[in-house]
Design a protein around this motif. Structure first.
Motif, PDB file in Angstrom:
ATOM      1  N   LYS A  13       0.835  -1.205   0.000  1.00 25.32           N
ATOM      2  CA  LYS A  13       0.000   0.000   0.000  1.00 25.32           C
ATOM      3  C   LYS A  13       0.869   1.254   0.000  1.00 25.32           C
ATOM      4  O   LYS A  13       0.590   2.224  -0.714  1.00 25.32           O
ATOM      5  N   THR A  14       1.929   1.229   0.815  1.00 23.14           N
ATOM      6  CA  THR A  14       2.832   2.368   0.899  1.00 23.14           C
ATOM      7  C   THR A  14       3.538   2.588  -0.434  1.00 23.14           C
ATOM      8  O   THR A  14       3.667   3.731  -0.895  1.00 23.14           O
ATOM      9  N   ILE A  15       3.985   1.520  -1.050  1.00 23.02           N
ATOM     10  CA  ILE A  15       4.657   1.624  -2.359  1.00 23.02           C
ATOM     11  C   ILE A  15       3.694   2.189  -3.392  1.00 23.02           C
ATOM     12  O   ILE A  15       4.070   3.069  -4.176  1.00 23.02           O
ATOM     13  N   ALA A  16       2.446   1.704  -3.414  1.00 21.08           N
ATOM     14  CA  ALA A  16       1.455   2.209  -4.363  1.00 21.08           C
ATOM     15  C   ALA A  16       1.217   3.706  -4.151  1.00 21.08           C
ATOM     16  O   ALA A  16       1.139   4.472  -5.114  1.00 21.08           O
ATOM     17  N   ALA A  17       1.138   4.129  -2.900  1.00 20.88           N
ATOM     18  CA  ALA A  17       0.936   5.554  -2.608  1.00 20.88           C
ATOM     19  C   ALA A  17       2.144   6.380  -3.058  1.00 20.88           C
ATOM     20  O   ALA A  17       1.980   7.467  -3.631  1.00 20.88           O
ATOM     21  N   MET A  18       3.345   5.858  -2.799  1.00 27.41           N
ATOM     22  CA  MET A  18       4.557   6.581  -3.213  1.00 27.41           C
ATOM     23  C   MET A  18       4.645   6.669  -4.744  1.00 27.41           C
ATOM     24  O   MET A  18       5.067   7.701  -5.286  1.00 27.41           O
ATOM     25  N   LEU A  19       4.250   5.605  -5.431  1.00 26.48           N
ATOM     26  CA  LEU A  19       4.248   5.629  -6.893  1.00 26.48           C
ATOM     27  C   LEU A  19       3.249   6.658  -7.416  1.00 26.48           C
ATOM     28  O   LEU A  19       3.530   7.371  -8.383  1.00 26.48           O
ATOM     29  N   LEU A  20       2.093   6.747  -6.772  1.00 25.56           N
ATOM     30  CA  LEU A  20       1.095   7.739  -7.171  1.00 25.56           C
ATOM     31  C   LEU A  20       1.639   9.149  -6.980  1.00 25.56           C
ATOM     32  O   LEU A  20       1.502  10.001  -7.864  1.00 25.56           O
ATOM     33  N   ILE A  21       2.258   9.390  -5.853  1.00 24.89           N
ATOM     34  CA  ILE A  21       2.830  10.710  -5.583  1.00 24.89           C
ATOM     35  C   ILE A  21       3.916  11.047  -6.607  1.00 24.89           C
ATOM     36  O   ILE A  21       3.941  12.158  -7.147  1.00 24.89           O
ATOM     37  N   ALA A  22       4.792  10.082  -6.874  1.00 20.10           N
ATOM     38  CA  ALA A  22       5.862  10.308  -7.860  1.00 20.10           C
ATOM     39  C   ALA A  22       5.277  10.614  -9.230  1.00 20.10           C
ATOM     40  O   ALA A  22       5.747  11.520  -9.933  1.00 20.10           O
ATOM     41  N   MET A  23       4.244   9.874  -9.603  1.00 16.13           N
ATOM     42  CA  MET A  23       3.614  10.091 -10.902  1.00 16.13           C
ATOM     43  C   MET A  23       2.990  11.480 -10.980  1.00 16.13           C
ATOM     44  O   MET A  23       3.162  12.200 -11.969  1.00 16.13           O
ATOM     45  N   ILE A  24       2.295  11.887  -9.939  1.00 14.40           N
ATOM     46  CA  ILE A  24       1.661  13.208  -9.920  1.00 14.40           C
ATOM     47  C   ILE A  24       2.715  14.312 -10.010  1.00 14.40           C
ATOM     48  O   ILE A  24       2.558  15.273 -10.772  1.00 14.40           O
ATOM     49  N   VAL A  25       3.784  14.170  -9.247  1.00 13.98           N
ATOM     50  CA  VAL A  25       4.845  15.188  -9.268  1.00 13.98           C
ATOM     51  C   VAL A  25       5.475  15.283 -10.652  1.00 13.98           C
ATOM     52  O   VAL A  25       5.679  16.387 -11.178  1.00 13.98           O
ATOM     53  N   MET A  26       5.767  14.124 -11.256  1.00 11.61           N
ATOM     54  CA  MET A  26       6.408  14.151 -12.582  1.00 11.61           C
ATOM     55  C   MET A  26       5.494  14.743 -13.650  1.00 11.61           C
ATOM     56  O   MET A  26       5.922  15.567 -14.453  1.00 11.61           O
ATOM     57  N   VAL A  27       4.224  14.324 -13.655  1.00 13.89           N
ATOM     58  CA  VAL A  27       3.304  14.826 -14.677  1.00 13.89           C
ATOM     59  C   VAL A  27       3.019  16.311 -14.459  1.00 13.89           C
ATOM     60  O   VAL A  27       3.077  17.109 -15.404  1.00 13.89           O
ATOM     61  N   PHE A  28       2.731  16.704 -13.215  1.00 10.58           N
ATOM     62  CA  PHE A  28       2.459  18.112 -12.940  1.00 10.58           C
ATOM     63  C   PHE A  28       3.689  18.975 -13.245  1.00 10.58           C
ATOM     64  O   PHE A  28       3.576  20.052 -13.838  1.00 10.58           O
ATOM     65  N   GLY A  29       4.856  18.479 -12.846  1.00 17.08           N
ATOM     66  CA  GLY A  29       6.082  19.222 -13.129  1.00 17.08           C
ATOM     67  C   GLY A  29       6.304  19.413 -14.611  1.00 17.08           C
ATOM     68  O   GLY A  29       6.697  20.498 -15.061  1.00 17.08           O
ATOM     69  N   ASN A  30       6.035  18.380 -15.387  1.00 18.46           N
ATOM     70  CA  ASN A  30       6.202  18.494 -16.832  1.00 18.46           C
ATOM     71  C   ASN A  30       5.189  19.454 -17.444  1.00 18.46           C
ATOM     72  O   ASN A  30       5.511  20.199 -18.373  1.00 18.46           O
ATOM     73  N   VAL A  31       3.956  19.450 -16.935  1.00 21.38           N
ATOM     74  CA  VAL A  31       2.949  20.386 -17.443  1.00 21.38           C
ATOM     75  C   VAL A  31       3.387  21.822 -17.171  1.00 21.38           C
ATOM     76  O   VAL A  31       3.325  22.689 -18.058  1.00 21.38           O
ATOM     77  N   VAL A  32       3.861  22.075 -15.961  1.00 22.55           N
ATOM     78  CA  VAL A  32       4.333  23.424 -15.615  1.00 22.55           C
ATOM     79  C   VAL A  32       5.510  23.815 -16.498  1.00 22.55           C
ATOM     80  O   VAL A  32       5.571  24.939 -17.029  1.00 22.55           O
ATOM     81  N   LEU A  33       6.449  22.914 -16.670  1.00 26.14           N
ATOM     82  CA  LEU A  33       7.614  23.208 -17.507  1.00 26.14           C
ATOM     83  C   LEU A  33       7.224  23.450 -18.961  1.00 26.14           C
ATOM     84  O   LEU A  33       7.756  24.349 -19.608  1.00 26.14           O
ATOM     85  N   ARG A  34       6.294  22.686 -19.485  1.00 28.17           N
ATOM     86  CA  ARG A  34       5.900  22.841 -20.894  1.00 28.17           C
ATOM     87  C   ARG A  34       5.153  24.153 -21.134  1.00 28.17           C
ATOM     88  O   ARG A  34       5.435  24.868 -22.083  1.00 28.17           O
ATOM     89  N   TYR A  35       4.181  24.454 -20.272  1.00 30.10           N
ATOM     90  CA  TYR A  35       3.382  25.657 -20.488  1.00 30.10           C
ATOM     91  C   TYR A  35       4.048  26.915 -19.952  1.00 30.10           C
ATOM     92  O   TYR A  35       3.840  28.002 -20.489  1.00 30.10           O
ATOM     93  N   GLY A  36       4.831  26.778 -18.914  1.00 26.91           N
ATOM     94  CA  GLY A  36       5.452  27.955 -18.327  1.00 26.91           C
ATOM     95  C   GLY A  36       6.803  28.300 -18.916  1.00 26.91           C
ATOM     96  O   GLY A  36       7.164  29.471 -19.044  1.00 26.91           O
ATOM     97  N   PHE A  37       7.565  27.284 -19.309  1.00 25.47           N
ATOM     98  CA  PHE A  37       8.945  27.524 -19.731  1.00 25.47           C
ATOM     99  C   PHE A  37       9.282  26.911 -21.088  1.00 25.47           C
ATOM    100  O   PHE A  37      10.431  26.938 -21.515  1.00 25.47           O
ATOM    101  N   ASN A  38       8.269  26.340 -21.767  1.00 27.45           N
ATOM    102  CA  ASN A  38       8.453  25.748 -23.081  1.00 27.45           C
ATOM    103  C   ASN A  38       9.577  24.699 -23.091  1.00 27.45           C
ATOM    104  O   ASN A  38      10.375  24.633 -24.011  1.00 27.45           O
ATOM    105  N   SER A  39       9.624  23.917 -22.036  1.00 30.22           N
ATOM    106  CA  SER A  39      10.601  22.832 -21.968  1.00 30.22           C
ATOM    107  C   SER A  39       9.951  21.670 -21.214  1.00 30.22           C
ATOM    108  O   SER A  39       8.769  21.702 -20.913  1.00 30.22           O
TER     109      SER A  39
END
Length: 181
Positions: A13-39
């Protein structure tokens, strides 16, 4: 033995939660980078999809142990208790068979892809397919444990109908309202 299993499934359960958090951080970070900084970070797209795959299988294994999957039990509930146990045992054996086939296929895919490297991260694709092995071995153990409990009468009809639960709640509300009036 159940305490060890409890710890292992808490860890899953802990691993699944950590994977979800990692996925959210990576996807959200990429969205911010793409729309905010064009990278963007190319490897995060690949790793977030791997996190989704691993999270799905680990959470599925936890749900299997907790009997959290959906099930159709309308016909089963109309059977006598002995027939219910027999049919549940047959269902467990069939699922164990399917998990055996899944294990075999996952093993083949993992071995085939050990030498194939992911394009962005350079990690072995065998790591991605290896979750099938983890899932199927874990599922076989869970299903075997449930089969033994069902066959020995320790586990009585594990399926619960959401419709039955909802109807019980409605009846309880009606009784409460009836007592008020």
């Amino acid at each position: 033995m159940t305490k060890i299993a409890d710890v292992l499934f808490y860890l899953l359960k802990t691993i699944a939660a950590m994977l979800l958090i990692a996925m959210i951080v990576m996807v959200f970070g990429n969205v911010v980078l793409r729309y905010g900084f064009n990278s963007g970070i190319t490897v995060s797209e690949e790793l977030s999809s791997w996190c989704l795959t691993w999270m799905t299988y680990t959470a599925g294994l936890v749900a299997l142990r907790e009997h959290g999957h959906l099930g159709f039990d309308g016909v089963l509930k109309k059977m006598p208790a002995g027939m219910q146990r027999l049919l549940l045992c047959v269902a467990q054996v069939i699922m164990i068979g399917f998990m055996g086939m899944f294990l075999y296929g996952s093993w083949q895919q993992t071995v085939i892809n050990l030498e194939n490297m992911a394009p962005a991260s350079g990690l072995s694709q065998g790591l991605l397919y290896g979750i099938g092995i983890v899932f199927s071995v874990g599922a076989i153990f869970v299903l075997l444990a449930d089969l033994i409990k069902i066959a020995t009468g320790q586990l009585i009809h594990t399926l619960s109908s959401e419709a039955d639960e909802a109807m019980a709640e409605i009846e309880e509300l009606h009784e409460t309202e009836h007592l008020k009036h």
